[in-house]
Scaffold this motif. Structure first.
Motif, PDB file in Angstrom:
ATOM      1  N   TRP A   1       0.798  -1.211   0.000  1.00  0.00           N
ATOM      2  CA  TRP A   1       0.000   0.000   0.000  1.00  0.00           C
ATOM      3  C   TRP A   1       0.833   1.265   0.000  1.00  0.00           C
ATOM      4  O   TRP A   1       0.313   2.349  -0.279  1.00  0.00           O
TER       5      TRP A   1
ATOM      6  N   ILE B   1      -7.933  -0.917   7.254  1.00  0.00           N
ATOM      7  CA  ILE B   1      -8.801  -1.850   6.524  1.00  0.00           C
ATOM      8  C   ILE B   1      -9.449  -1.146   5.341  1.00  0.00           C
ATOM      9  O   ILE B   1      -9.506  -1.696   4.233  1.00  0.00           O
ATOM     10  N   ARG B   2      -9.888   0.088   5.545  1.00  0.00           N
ATOM     11  CA  ARG B   2     -10.492   0.850   4.447  1.00  0.00           C
ATOM     12  C   ARG B   2      -9.487   1.070   3.317  1.00  0.00           C
ATOM     13  O   ARG B   2      -9.832   0.944   2.143  1.00  0.00           O
TER      14      ARG B   2
ATOM     15  N   HIS C   1      -6.801  -0.779   2.589  1.00  0.00           N
ATOM     16  CA  HIS C   1      -6.555  -2.067   1.925  1.00  0.00           C
ATOM     17  C   HIS C   1      -7.696  -2.410   0.964  1.00  0.00           C
ATOM     18  O   HIS C   1      -7.450  -2.814  -0.180  1.00  0.00           O
ATOM     19  N   LEU C   2      -8.924  -2.275   1.425  1.00  0.00           N
ATOM     20  CA  LEU C   2     -10.067  -2.628   0.588  1.00  0.00           C
ATOM     21  C   LEU C   2     -10.190  -1.686  -0.605  1.00  0.00           C
ATOM     22  O   LEU C   2     -10.511  -2.118  -1.712  1.00  0.00           O
ATOM     23  N   ARG C   3      -9.912  -0.402  -0.391  1.00  0.00           N
ATOM     24  CA  ARG C   3      -9.979   0.570  -1.487  1.00  0.00           C
ATOM     25  C   ARG C   3      -8.944   0.262  -2.565  1.00  0.00           C
ATOM     26  O   ARG C   3      -9.185   0.459  -3.750  1.00  0.00           O
TER      27      ARG C   3
ATOM     28  N   GLY D   1      -7.995  -2.676  -3.370  1.00  0.00           N
ATOM     29  CA  GLY D   1      -8.260  -3.995  -3.932  1.00  0.00           C
ATOM     30  C   GLY D   1      -7.574  -5.128  -3.192  1.00  0.00           C
ATOM     31  O   GLY D   1      -7.592  -6.266  -3.645  1.00  0.00           O
ATOM     32  N   ASP D   2      -6.966  -4.839  -2.054  1.00  0.00           N
ATOM     33  CA  ASP D   2      -6.281  -5.855  -1.254  1.00  0.00           C
ATOM     34  C   ASP D   2      -7.269  -6.405  -0.236  1.00  0.00           C
ATOM     35  O   ASP D   2      -7.701  -5.704   0.671  1.00  0.00           O
ATOM     36  N   ARG D   3      -7.655  -7.650  -0.399  1.00  0.00           N
ATOM     37  CA  ARG D   3      -8.639  -8.254   0.499  1.00  0.00           C
ATOM     38  C   ARG D   3      -7.993  -8.985   1.679  1.00  0.00           C
ATOM     39  O   ARG D   3      -8.692  -9.605   2.474  1.00  0.00           O
ATOM     40  N   GLN D   4      -6.683  -8.921   1.799  1.00  0.00           N
ATOM     41  CA  GLN D   4      -5.985  -9.594   2.892  1.00  0.00           C
ATOM     42  C   GLN D   4      -5.934  -8.660   4.100  1.00  0.00           C
ATOM     43  O   GLN D   4      -4.948  -7.951   4.314  1.00  0.00           O
ATOM     44  N   VAL D   5      -6.987  -8.670   4.881  1.00  0.00           N
ATOM     45  CA  VAL D   5      -7.096  -7.775   6.026  1.00  0.00           C
ATOM     46  C   VAL D   5      -7.205  -8.542   7.347  1.00  0.00           C
ATOM     47  O   VAL D   5      -7.598  -7.962   8.363  1.00  0.00           O
TER      48      VAL D   5
ATOM     49  N   ASN E   1      -5.056  -6.963  10.020  1.00  0.00           N
ATOM     50  CA  ASN E   1      -5.664  -5.714  10.479  1.00  0.00           C
ATOM     51  C   ASN E   1      -6.850  -5.983  11.397  1.00  0.00           C
ATOM     52  O   ASN E   1      -7.021  -5.303  12.415  1.00  0.00           O
TER      53      ASN E   1
END
Length: 119
Positions: free
Chosen positions: A37, A88-89, A91-93, A95-99, A102
């Protein structure tokens, strides 16, 4: 409850001392393998985040250890909850779903805040 607080807060503090230290001193190229990120964030913001994590880690431990303003340990833990919601926001923004990490850190910070408040 005190032993539980020290266990949770100690683990969180160690993690954030390490992660914050890396963000504070490493170059973008050296951070990229661990934290993809960083490409989407300006380096001064990464450095500031590292400083916040280092100060937060100290805030989990020092007030309770010294007995000076122990309520700040609760504030530091709540700050880490907010930090992980933001992480988390991000990462998700991106496109990384590995949270999972977090989410775990968020739950640990919430537990530390509760344990600090009740003990």
């Amino acid at each position: 409850m005190s032993a539980a607080y020290w266990t949770v807060a100690g683990l969180l503090a160690l993690f954030y001392l390490y992660a914050g230290g890396l963000k504070a001193v490493r170059s973008r190229e050296r951070l990229r393998p661990l934290m993809a990120w960083v490409d989407g964030i300006p380096m001064p913001a990464v450095r500031a985040l590292g400083a916040v994590e280092l100060l937060g880690a100290l805030g989990l431990v020092l007030p309770r250890l010294t007995g000076v303003a122990p309520w700040t340990a609760v504030a530091a833990a709540i700050g880490f909850v907010v930090l992980q919601v933001g992480a988390i926001r991000v990462h998700l923004r991106m496109g990384d779903r590995q949270v999972a990490l977090n989410g775990t850190l968020l739950l640990m910070a919430a537990a530390a805040a509760w344990l600090a408040a009740v003990s």
